[in-house]
Design a protein around this motif. Structure first.
Motif, PDB file in Angstrom:
ATOM      1  N   LEU A  80       0.836  -1.202   0.000  1.00  0.00           N
ATOM      2  CA  LEU A  80       0.000   0.000   0.000  1.00  0.00           C
ATOM      3  C   LEU A  80       0.876   1.260   0.000  1.00  0.00           C
ATOM      4  O   LEU A  80       0.586   2.233  -0.680  1.00  0.00           O
ATOM      5  N   TYR A  81       1.961   1.230   0.763  1.00  0.00           N
ATOM      6  CA  TYR A  81       2.737   2.448   0.974  1.00  0.00           C
ATOM      7  C   TYR A  81       4.109   2.449   0.310  1.00  0.00           C
ATOM      8  O   TYR A  81       4.686   3.493   0.064  1.00  0.00           O
ATOM      9  N   MET A  82       4.642   1.247   0.060  1.00  0.00           N
ATOM     10  CA  MET A  82       6.008   1.179  -0.471  1.00  0.00           C
ATOM     11  C   MET A  82       6.130   1.929  -1.802  1.00  0.00           C
ATOM     12  O   MET A  82       7.052   2.712  -1.993  1.00  0.00           O
ATOM     13  N   TYR A  83       5.196   1.666  -2.698  1.00  0.00           N
ATOM     14  CA  TYR A  83       5.267   2.277  -4.017  1.00  0.00           C
ATOM     15  C   TYR A  83       5.243   3.810  -3.942  1.00  0.00           C
ATOM     16  O   TYR A  83       6.120   4.469  -4.513  1.00  0.00           O
ATOM     17  N   PRO A  84       4.276   4.404  -3.236  1.00  0.00           N
ATOM     18  CA  PRO A  84       4.284   5.872  -3.098  1.00  0.00           C
ATOM     19  C   PRO A  84       5.559   6.420  -2.457  1.00  0.00           C
ATOM     20  O   PRO A  84       6.039   7.484  -2.854  1.00  0.00           O
ATOM     21  N   TRP A  85       6.119   5.701  -1.494  1.00  0.00           N
ATOM     22  CA  TRP A  85       7.360   6.169  -0.867  1.00  0.00           C
ATOM     23  C   TRP A  85       8.497   6.195  -1.879  1.00  0.00           C
ATOM     24  O   TRP A  85       9.276   7.156  -1.933  1.00  0.00           O
ATOM     25  N   ILE A  86       8.590   5.123  -2.656  1.00  0.00           N
ATOM     26  CA  ILE A  86       9.656   5.069  -3.669  1.00  0.00           C
ATOM     27  C   ILE A  86       9.439   6.172  -4.701  1.00  0.00           C
ATOM     28  O   ILE A  86      10.365   6.858  -5.114  1.00  0.00           O
ATOM     29  N   VAL A 100      22.427   8.341  -9.546  1.00  0.00           N
ATOM     30  CA  VAL A 100      22.451   6.928  -9.149  1.00  0.00           C
ATOM     31  C   VAL A 100      21.199   6.583  -8.324  1.00  0.00           C
ATOM     32  O   VAL A 100      20.509   5.592  -8.584  1.00  0.00           O
ATOM     33  N   LEU A 101      20.876   7.456  -7.346  1.00  0.00           N
ATOM     34  CA  LEU A 101      19.701   7.202  -6.510  1.00  0.00           C
ATOM     35  C   LEU A 101      18.414   7.251  -7.334  1.00  0.00           C
ATOM     36  O   LEU A 101      17.483   6.477  -7.117  1.00  0.00           O
ATOM     37  N   MET A 102      18.401   8.177  -8.299  1.00  0.00           N
ATOM     38  CA  MET A 102      17.254   8.296  -9.200  1.00  0.00           C
ATOM     39  C   MET A 102      17.091   7.013 -10.014  1.00  0.00           C
ATOM     40  O   MET A 102      15.979   6.520 -10.198  1.00  0.00           O
ATOM     41  N   CYS A 103      18.221   6.459 -10.480  1.00  0.00           N
ATOM     42  CA  CYS A 103      18.172   5.221 -11.262  1.00  0.00           C
ATOM     43  C   CYS A 103      17.686   4.049 -10.407  1.00  0.00           C
ATOM     44  O   CYS A 103      16.876   3.241 -10.863  1.00  0.00           O
ATOM     45  N   ILE A 104      18.179   3.977  -9.170  1.00  0.00           N
ATOM     46  CA  ILE A 104      17.783   2.860  -8.296  1.00  0.00           C
ATOM     47  C   ILE A 104      16.278   2.908  -8.017  1.00  0.00           C
ATOM     48  O   ILE A 104      15.556   1.925  -8.209  1.00  0.00           O
ATOM     49  N   THR A 105      15.792   4.095  -7.603  1.00  0.00           N
ATOM     50  CA  THR A 105      14.356   4.204  -7.314  1.00  0.00           C
ATOM     51  C   THR A 105      13.552   4.017  -8.606  1.00  0.00           C
ATOM     52  O   THR A 105      12.475   3.415  -8.594  1.00  0.00           O
ATOM     53  N   GLY A 106      14.084   4.543  -9.719  1.00  0.00           N
ATOM     54  CA  GLY A 106      13.417   4.389 -11.011  1.00  0.00           C
ATOM     55  C   GLY A 106      13.307   2.931 -11.400  1.00  0.00           C
ATOM     56  O   GLY A 106      12.259   2.467 -11.867  1.00  0.00           O
ATOM     57  N   PHE A 107      14.381   2.173 -11.169  1.00  0.00           N
ATOM     58  CA  PHE A 107      14.329   0.753 -11.487  1.00  0.00           C
ATOM     59  C   PHE A 107      13.282   0.041 -10.630  1.00  0.00           C
ATOM     60  O   PHE A 107      12.523  -0.803 -11.115  1.00  0.00           O
ATOM     61  N   LEU A 108      13.229   0.400  -9.341  1.00  0.00           N
ATOM     62  CA  LEU A 108      12.238  -0.229  -8.454  1.00  0.00           C
ATOM     63  C   LEU A 108      10.809   0.060  -8.932  1.00  0.00           C
ATOM     64  O   LEU A 108       9.943  -0.810  -8.874  1.00  0.00           O
ATOM     65  N   LEU A 109      10.590   1.304  -9.402  1.00  0.00           N
ATOM     66  CA  LEU A 109       9.261   1.649  -9.901  1.00  0.00           C
ATOM     67  C   LEU A 109       8.930   0.818 -11.132  1.00  0.00           C
ATOM     68  O   LEU A 109       7.798   0.372 -11.324  1.00  0.00           O
ATOM     69  N   PHE A 110       9.933   0.607 -11.977  1.00  0.00           N
ATOM     70  CA  PHE A 110       9.746  -0.245 -13.159  1.00  0.00           C
ATOM     71  C   PHE A 110       9.479  -1.687 -12.734  1.00  0.00           C
ATOM     72  O   PHE A 110       8.565  -2.346 -13.224  1.00  0.00           O
ATOM     73  N   TYR A 111      10.273  -2.124 -11.778  1.00  0.00           N
ATOM     74  CA  TYR A 111      10.233  -3.505 -11.309  1.00  0.00           C
ATOM     75  C   TYR A 111       8.886  -3.836 -10.659  1.00  0.00           C
ATOM     76  O   TYR A 111       8.441  -4.988 -10.690  1.00  0.00           O
ATOM     77  N   ALA A 112       8.222  -2.831 -10.090  1.00  0.00           N
ATOM     78  CA  ALA A 112       6.940  -3.072  -9.430  1.00  0.00           C
ATOM     79  C   ALA A 112       5.862  -3.462 -10.435  1.00  0.00           C
ATOM     80  O   ALA A 112       5.006  -4.291 -10.147  1.00  0.00           O
ATOM     81  N   VAL A 113       5.888  -2.833 -11.604  1.00  0.00           N
ATOM     82  CA  VAL A 113       4.900  -3.148 -12.652  1.00  0.00           C
ATOM     83  C   VAL A 113       5.616  -3.301 -13.991  1.00  0.00           C
ATOM     84  O   VAL A 113       5.453  -2.461 -14.872  1.00  0.00           O
ATOM     85  N   PRO A 114       6.382  -4.373 -14.165  1.00  0.00           N
ATOM     86  CA  PRO A 114       7.266  -4.471 -15.332  1.00  0.00           C
ATOM     87  C   PRO A 114       6.539  -4.541 -16.679  1.00  0.00           C
ATOM     88  O   PRO A 114       6.940  -3.860 -17.626  1.00  0.00           O
ATOM     89  N   ILE A 115       5.477  -5.328 -16.726  1.00  0.00           N
ATOM     90  CA  ILE A 115       4.826  -5.516 -18.031  1.00  0.00           C
ATOM     91  C   ILE A 115       4.202  -4.209 -18.504  1.00  0.00           C
ATOM     92  O   ILE A 115       4.378  -3.791 -19.639  1.00  0.00           O
ATOM     93  N   ARG A 116       3.522  -3.545 -17.589  1.00  0.00           N
ATOM     94  CA  ARG A 116       2.871  -2.296 -17.959  1.00  0.00           C
ATOM     95  C   ARG A 116       3.893  -1.251 -18.413  1.00  0.00           C
ATOM     96  O   ARG A 116       3.702  -0.555 -19.404  1.00  0.00           O
ATOM     97  N   ASN A 117       4.990  -1.148 -17.682  1.00  0.00           N
ATOM     98  CA  ASN A 117       6.011  -0.168 -18.067  1.00  0.00           C
ATOM     99  C   ASN A 117       6.655  -0.519 -19.402  1.00  0.00           C
ATOM    100  O   ASN A 117       6.885   0.353 -20.234  1.00  0.00           O
ATOM    101  N   TRP A 157       2.443  12.993  -2.660  1.00  0.00           N
ATOM    102  CA  TRP A 157       1.440  12.126  -2.022  1.00  0.00           C
ATOM    103  C   TRP A 157       0.006  12.552  -2.303  1.00  0.00           C
ATOM    104  O   TRP A 157      -0.913  11.754  -2.154  1.00  0.00           O
ATOM    105  N   ILE A 158      -0.190  13.834  -2.694  1.00  0.00           N
ATOM    106  CA  ILE A 158      -1.560  14.274  -3.010  1.00  0.00           C
ATOM    107  C   ILE A 158      -2.130  13.372  -4.103  1.00  0.00           C
ATOM    108  O   ILE A 158      -3.292  13.000  -4.080  1.00  0.00           O
ATOM    109  N   GLY A 159      -1.249  12.997  -5.033  1.00  0.00           N
ATOM    110  CA  GLY A 159      -1.690  12.155  -6.138  1.00  0.00           C
ATOM    111  C   GLY A 159      -2.086  10.751  -5.725  1.00  0.00           C
ATOM    112  O   GLY A 159      -2.781  10.060  -6.457  1.00  0.00           O
ATOM    113  N   PHE A 160      -1.659  10.312  -4.561  1.00  0.00           N
ATOM    114  CA  PHE A 160      -1.977   8.952  -4.121  1.00  0.00           C
ATOM    115  C   PHE A 160      -3.203   8.900  -3.224  1.00  0.00           C
ATOM    116  O   PHE A 160      -3.715   7.829  -2.939  1.00  0.00           O
ATOM    117  N   SER A 161      -3.610  10.078  -2.735  1.00  0.00           N
ATOM    118  CA  SER A 161      -4.720  10.053  -1.770  1.00  0.00           C
ATOM    119  C   SER A 161      -6.077  10.066  -2.469  1.00  0.00           C
ATOM    120  O   SER A 161      -6.176  10.413  -3.613  1.00  0.00           O
TER     121      SER A 161
END
Lengths: 192, 158
Positions: free
Chosen positions: A21-27, A75-92, B154-158
């Motif tokens: 629920l929260y991991m994706y928005p945090w990333i 580098v941090l942008m790439c790591i978080t970006g990869f995780l976002l891709f990895y969460a929904v790979p087919i759609r991306n 986060w506004i976009g997620f709420s």
């Protein structure tokens, strides 16, 4: 490639990320912050080359002082970006804007490569003569323009206008996103 | 003001011409949103350079006054871009924002950040303050803007 992303989407961590629920928005939020650090610091490196800011610092000083942070942001942008891709790979993988973004990153990367190759060779000379070749200025502006487009297309990934799962799409779009939807299948859905 | 009156105003804003116009378009909201994000990156750069200088992380051999003078224009530019794109974004979904906790955190921190930067941080940089005080105001400013950016997303997620 499709088999690969399908396999990727079934790995446990991908499923966990997708269903959390929260991991994706945090990333996602972290990704935005790293974009700000990367692009924001790059802005000043590139503006220095055009001569708008930090004129009292030489190009190589500016690079040793600011560029490490730009690279950390990248580098941090790439790591978080990869995780976002990895969460929904087919759609991306089948997302038009994701593909545009990927293409733009390659172009921006080539520009950066050309730029740094020339700079490493000549920046000492620029410092002495306080002269920057016009080509480098264009390259700096191109860098800002290209990365802006990367950010814009990245923001657009969230929208599903051209998604494979949303048919009917034109043949051209389906070609661009490697989507093998059967148009006949969706005829009855017209107008929904 | 009573909260129901306040909510009436929110509905009025959502029904405004600009709000209506953005909602009627498929592309407008995402496009404005993209420029909002660019504005954030520009402001972010100015904040990072200036606040990291105050924290003693970046540009240590340059004075904080100098770093401020070089980044100030871009801070203002980014802020202007953020506000001028943020208002239409808000108008297009004012009611959703009203009920979003992330929105209120963002707005509170934004106001706090603007007041802090213009009335506390920048005037203090121009005075000769101790490096501890510099670190304090740099750390505070950076933290506030991080919360503004993150809660905004986060506004976009709420």
């Amino acid at each position: 490639m499709l088999e690969f992303v399908e396999w990727l989407s079934l790995t446990p961590w991908s499923v966990d990320l997708r269903e959390s629920l929260y991991m994706y928005p945090w990333i996602e939020s972290a990704h935005v912050l790293f974009i700000a650090i990367f692009f924001g610091t790059l802005l000043f490196v590139d503006l220095r080359l055009t001569g708008y800011v930090f004129k009292e610092l030489s190009i190589s000083q500016m690079n040793t002082k600011i560029l490490p942070l730009t690279i950390i942001g990248f580098v941090l942008m790439c790591i978080t970006g990869f995780l976002l891709f990895y969460a929904v790979p087919i759609r991306n993988y089948q997302n038009l804007f994701f593909r545009i973004k990927f293409f733009l990153i390659i172009i921006a990367g080539l520009n950066a490569y050309y730029f740094h190759k020339t700079m490493n060779k000549e920046s000492k000379k620029w410092d002495k003569d306080s002269f920057i070749p016009v080509g480098m200025k264009y390259s700096a502006l191109a860098s800002l323009f290209l990365w802006s487009l990367v950010i814009i297309s990245g923001r657009m990934i969230a929208y599903n206008w051209f998604d494979c799962g949303r048919q009917p799409q034109s043949e051209f779009i389906n070609f661009l996103i490697s989507c093998t939807a059967e148009p006949d299948l969706y005829e009855s859905l017209d107008g929904i | 003001m009573e909260s129901s009156q306040f909510l009436d105003i929110i509905y009025l804003l959502e029904d405004s011409f600009i709000g209506e116009y953005i909602r009627s378009s498929l592309w407008l909201f995402p496009v404005i949103q993209s420029f909002h994000l660019l504005g954030l990156a520009i402001l972010g750069g100015a904040v990072v350079l200036c606040d990291f200088r105050l924290l003693g992380i970046l540009l240590r051999s340059e004075s904080a006054i100098y770093v401020l003078s070089q980044t100030r224009f871009w801070f203002n530019f980014g802020l202007l871009l953020l506000i001028s794109t943020g208002i239409p974004l808000f108008l297009s979904e004012a009611v959703k924002c009203y009920y979003s906790r992330a929105f209120w955190i963002k707005i509170s921190c934004l106001i706090l950040g603007i007041i802090f930067v213009f009335l506390v941080r920048n005037p203090l940089i121009k005075r000769n303050i101790s490096s501890f005080a510099q670190k304090l105001i740099g750390g505070l400013s950076f933290s506030v803007w991080v919360v503004v950016a993150a809660s905004g997303r986060w506004i976009g997620f709420s």
